[in-house]
Design a protein around this motif. Sequence first.
Motif, mmCIF file in Angstrom:
data_model
loop_
_atom_site.group_PDB
_atom_site.id
_atom_site.type_symbol
_atom_site.label_atom_id
_atom_site.label_comp_id
_atom_site.label_asym_id
_atom_site.label_seq_id
_atom_site.Cartn_x
_atom_site.Cartn_y
_atom_site.Cartn_z
ATOM 1 N N SER A 199 0.817 -1.213 0.000
ATOM 2 C CA SER A 199 0.000 0.000 0.000
ATOM 3 C C SER A 199 0.853 1.266 0.000
ATOM 4 C CB SER A 199 -0.942 0.010 1.198
ATOM 5 O OG SER A 199 -0.195 0.232 2.376
ATOM 6 N N ALA A 200 2.185 1.107 0.055
ATOM 7 C CA ALA A 200 3.059 2.280 0.033
ATOM 8 C C ALA A 200 2.819 3.047 -1.265
ATOM 9 C CB ALA A 200 4.523 1.853 0.127
ATOM 10 N N GLY A 201 2.660 4.331 -1.150
ATOM 11 C CA GLY A 201 2.404 5.135 -2.337
ATOM 12 C C GLY A 201 0.967 5.616 -2.398
ATOM 13 N N GLN A 202 0.126 5.062 -1.523
ATOM 14 C CA GLN A 202 -1.285 5.474 -1.558
ATOM 15 C C GLN A 202 -1.471 6.927 -1.152
ATOM 16 O OE1 GLN A 202 -3.583 2.679 0.687
ATOM 17 N NE2 GLN A 202 -3.705 1.231 -1.018
ATOM 18 N N ALA A 203 -0.697 7.356 -0.158
ATOM 19 C CA ALA A 203 -0.843 8.734 0.302
ATOM 20 C C ALA A 203 -0.481 9.709 -0.817
ATOM 21 C CB ALA A 203 0.032 8.976 1.525
ATOM 22 N N SER A 204 0.562 9.384 -1.582
ATOM 23 C CA SER A 204 0.954 10.321 -2.633
ATOM 24 C C SER A 204 -0.087 10.374 -3.750
ATOM 25 C CB SER A 204 2.346 10.009 -3.181
ATOM 26 O OG SER A 204 2.353 8.850 -3.943
ATOM 27 N N VAL A 205 -0.754 9.243 -3.991
ATOM 28 C CA VAL A 205 -1.831 9.254 -4.992
ATOM 29 C C VAL A 205 -2.986 10.141 -4.512
ATOM 30 C CG1 VAL A 205 -3.622 7.848 -6.098
ATOM 31 C CG2 VAL A 205 -1.271 7.035 -6.040
ATOM 32 N N GLN A 206 -3.311 10.032 -3.213
ATOM 33 C CA GLN A 206 -4.385 10.850 -2.654
ATOM 34 C C GLN A 206 -4.020 12.338 -2.686
ATOM 35 O OE1 GLN A 206 -7.506 9.767 -1.853
ATOM 36 N NE2 GLN A 206 -7.890 11.970 -1.718
ATOM 37 N N VAL A 207 -2.759 12.632 -2.355
ATOM 38 C CA VAL A 207 -2.319 14.031 -2.372
ATOM 39 C C VAL A 207 -2.437 14.598 -3.781
ATOM 40 C CG1 VAL A 207 -0.261 15.503 -2.192
ATOM 41 C CG2 VAL A 207 -0.841 13.930 -0.361
ATOM 42 N N LYS A 208 -2.054 13.766 -4.733
ATOM 43 C CA LYS A 208 -2.129 14.195 -6.128
ATOM 44 C C LYS A 208 -3.569 14.574 -6.486
ATOM 45 C CE LYS A 208 -0.725 11.170 -9.394
ATOM 46 N NZ LYS A 208 0.310 10.379 -10.084
ATOM 47 N N LYS A 209 -4.515 13.726 -6.076
ATOM 48 C CA LYS A 209 -5.930 14.016 -6.345
ATOM 49 C C LYS A 209 -6.341 15.342 -5.715
ATOM 50 C CE LYS A 209 -7.842 9.415 -6.756
ATOM 51 N NZ LYS A 209 -8.322 8.301 -5.955
ATOM 52 N N ASN A 210 -5.954 15.518 -4.453
ATOM 53 C CA ASN A 210 -6.344 16.736 -3.747
ATOM 54 C C ASN A 210 -5.772 17.984 -4.408
ATOM 55 O OD1 ASN A 210 -7.598 15.059 -1.967
ATOM 56 N ND2 ASN A 210 -6.198 15.379 -0.266
ATOM 57 N N LEU A 211 -4.492 17.903 -4.778
ATOM 58 C CA LEU A 211 -3.852 19.078 -5.372
ATOM 59 C C LEU A 211 -4.475 19.410 -6.721
ATOM 60 C CD1 LEU A 211 -0.085 18.497 -4.508
ATOM 61 C CD2 LEU A 211 -1.769 19.876 -3.285
ATOM 62 N N ARG A 212 -4.871 18.351 -7.423
ATOM 63 C CA ARG A 212 -5.540 18.564 -8.707
ATOM 64 C C ARG A 212 -6.847 19.323 -8.497
ATOM 65 N NH1 ARG A 212 -6.062 13.094 -10.444
ATOM 66 N NH2 ARG A 212 -3.877 12.761 -10.877
ATOM 67 N N GLN A 213 -7.546 18.968 -7.420
ATOM 68 C CA GLN A 213 -8.815 19.643 -7.132
ATOM 69 C C GLN A 213 -8.599 21.099 -6.752
ATOM 70 O OE1 GLN A 213 -10.615 16.888 -4.235
ATOM 71 N NE2 GLN A 213 -12.262 16.701 -5.719
ATOM 72 N N LEU A 214 -7.422 21.375 -6.219
ATOM 73 C CA LEU A 214 -7.146 22.760 -5.840
ATOM 74 C C LEU A 214 -6.768 23.606 -7.048
ATOM 75 C CD1 LEU A 214 -5.128 22.330 -2.527
ATOM 76 C CD2 LEU A 214 -7.536 22.899 -2.805
ATOM 77 N N GLY A 215 -6.499 22.957 -8.150
ATOM 78 C CA GLY A 215 -6.136 23.707 -9.352
ATOM 79 C C GLY A 215 -4.651 24.034 -9.431
ATOM 80 N N ILE A 216 -3.839 23.314 -8.662
ATOM 81 C CA ILE A 216 -2.381 23.487 -8.719
ATOM 82 C C ILE A 216 -1.897 22.974 -10.078
ATOM 83 C CG2 ILE A 216 -0.188 22.848 -7.596
ATOM 84 C CD1 ILE A 216 -1.897 24.208 -5.560
ATOM 85 N N ASP A 217 -0.877 23.619 -10.635
ATOM 86 C CA ASP A 217 -0.446 23.224 -11.980
ATOM 87 C C ASP A 217 0.202 21.838 -11.987
ATOM 88 O OD1 ASP A 217 2.759 23.607 -12.405
ATOM 89 O OD2 ASP A 217 1.959 24.860 -10.804
ATOM 90 N N ALA A 218 0.125 21.208 -13.158
ATOM 91 C CA ALA A 218 0.505 19.803 -13.287
ATOM 92 C C ALA A 218 1.956 19.536 -12.891
ATOM 93 C CB ALA A 218 0.254 19.336 -14.716
ATOM 94 N N GLU A 219 2.868 20.422 -13.251
ATOM 95 C CA GLU A 219 4.275 20.195 -12.957
ATOM 96 C C GLU A 219 4.527 20.230 -11.446
ATOM 97 O OE1 GLU A 219 6.479 18.930 -14.694
ATOM 98 O OE2 GLU A 219 8.160 19.223 -13.295
ATOM 99 N N THR A 220 3.918 21.193 -10.759
ATOM 100 C CA THR A 220 4.060 21.267 -9.304
ATOM 101 C C THR A 220 3.509 19.999 -8.645
ATOM 102 O OG1 THR A 220 3.798 23.653 -9.455
ATOM 103 C CG2 THR A 220 3.548 22.687 -7.269
ATOM 104 N N ILE A 221 2.364 19.552 -9.135
ATOM 105 C CA ILE A 221 1.757 18.337 -8.587
ATOM 106 C C ILE A 221 2.709 17.159 -8.757
ATOM 107 C CG2 ILE A 221 -0.108 16.650 -8.834
ATOM 108 C CD1 ILE A 221 -1.973 18.912 -9.594
ATOM 109 N N ARG A 222 3.311 17.088 -9.942
ATOM 110 C CA ARG A 222 4.208 15.970 -10.205
ATOM 111 C C ARG A 222 5.402 15.995 -9.243
ATOM 112 N NH1 ARG A 222 7.894 13.239 -13.593
ATOM 113 N NH2 ARG A 222 9.218 15.051 -13.862
#
Lengths: 421, 140
Positions: free
Chosen positions: B18-41
Amino acid sequence: MHVYEHSVLLDESKCTGCTTCLKHCPTEAIRIRDGHAVINPDRCIDCGECIRVCQNKAKKAVCGKLADINRFKYKIALPAPTLYGQFDNLDSVDYVLSGLLKLGFDDVYEVSKSAELVSAYTRMYLNTEGIVKPVISSACPVVLRLISLRFPSLSEHVIHMLPPMEIAARAAKERALRKNPELSPEDIGAFFISPCPAKASYVKNGFGSYNSAVDGVISISDIYFPLIGLMKKTDSPEVASESGRIGIGWARSGGEATAIFNDSYLAADGIDNIIHVLDQVENGNIPPLDFIELNACTGGCVGGVLTIQNPFIAKARLQTLRKYLPIAQNTVDSDVEYIPESYLFEDMPEYHPMSRLGKTIAESMRMMADIQRIKAELPGIDCGSCGAPNCRAFAEDIVNGNATENDCPIKAFRLNSRKEN
Amino acid sequence: MSEELIFRFNVDGDDFTSAGQASVQVKKNLRQLGIDAETIRRVSVAMYEGEINMVIHAGGGVAEVRVTDEYIEIVLDDHGPGIKNIEEAMKAGFSTAPDTIRSLGFGAGMGLPNMKRYTDEMHITSTVGVGTKIVMRVNI
């Protein structure tokens, strides 16, 4: 603004408002409102999962009908290789192709034929210096839409090669004009015989600034029964298949990837798997690879929702059909150095983030803080009774003004029983 | 700085899958905030590496992501064995991961260097036998 036209629709009269599709939608595009499902068009990627899981057959794909071909003077069928895997005891593709002619088509042009050329040019592309690797296949329209909505940073990995269906449509039309010089281009209609609704969406909407050369999409399931009655075993079929193992192999997951003749590939299928793989590619957490083939349907195109056969049975049948075929029947001359312009598309569609909460980051942050606060007070059992797929999505709906906290029956029930005590 | 938003995750040390799940969730959240793709990556890669480290070396820990209007801060806190020599640990290719982990394809000694590479700021505080705290910032 350009409105995206979908190919997955709901028949309200059949929908019972159960939560099955709600739970299976990979992009959380479905809500239950007023007793039936509602699909959010901005989020839907036309994957067809909801059609697959609906017990009441309330979700359907919007494709063309066979009668549509009569709009054109000269009608061409573009069968997907998946079609060949649908028939029991079929020993030659020729019978399928001849059957299509008897159905009313003037010509048949196999998509697998073009797939072999796409494979040849993909091999050429992979040897080009300076390309961004891993190269991601552009063949599955669901994957393309998923990348443009959710993984914009991976856009530069996508090979700008048109899918075999498009190459086939163009080549078939050119052939028709050559053979029948009296025809004008408007007289010719090319119809894709499709395993999936996403192809119908691709044809209707185009891709980025590219407009599809296909004139209509007919589902394999619609054509199956009329076709099977016309398929006869004969020593002299009217058309002979021009596909080899590679072309027909495209129907299943791994077919496109193995055709790069190089072990440095990954082939994933099934919508959850491909989302997971894309997440990992985005994190750079995959071994160095040349090529990634992704198919939204389990098993590849043979798993499309508009097929008749179970994907694994179809796959086994295709194996038998391919057995005595040459590797490929369509090749690129060795002196060709460039991929022809006509095989390429120019641009990826504009990135439309499907999940952005507010107009600005500050507004989105306030909204997300509200979502967190509301979610903390919800039961957290993700039952779907409120009409949203889970408590988190429900909290988002509340903050977006599309639901109220009273819509959660569990919470209401608990409040009531507390009062009674 | 007006408000900040905090996402908190318990990183389970027993469950390697399950390692890596938190980063996937963070990615989703940041996407919802409208943060740009490169920063999210960048955030997602740094967070993923940190998460894997906590699982491999420290038996899990707590990951916290703070979002402000100026930066995204990732705080990784564990009660693992600590890092003896931080300077050495930061060198590309240096690894103390056991062979079992290496056989899974991890432990190449690129975790910390990658975290530094993908973030604008990174601070490590670590005490042997007590634990490690890593704070990373990606400017928006």
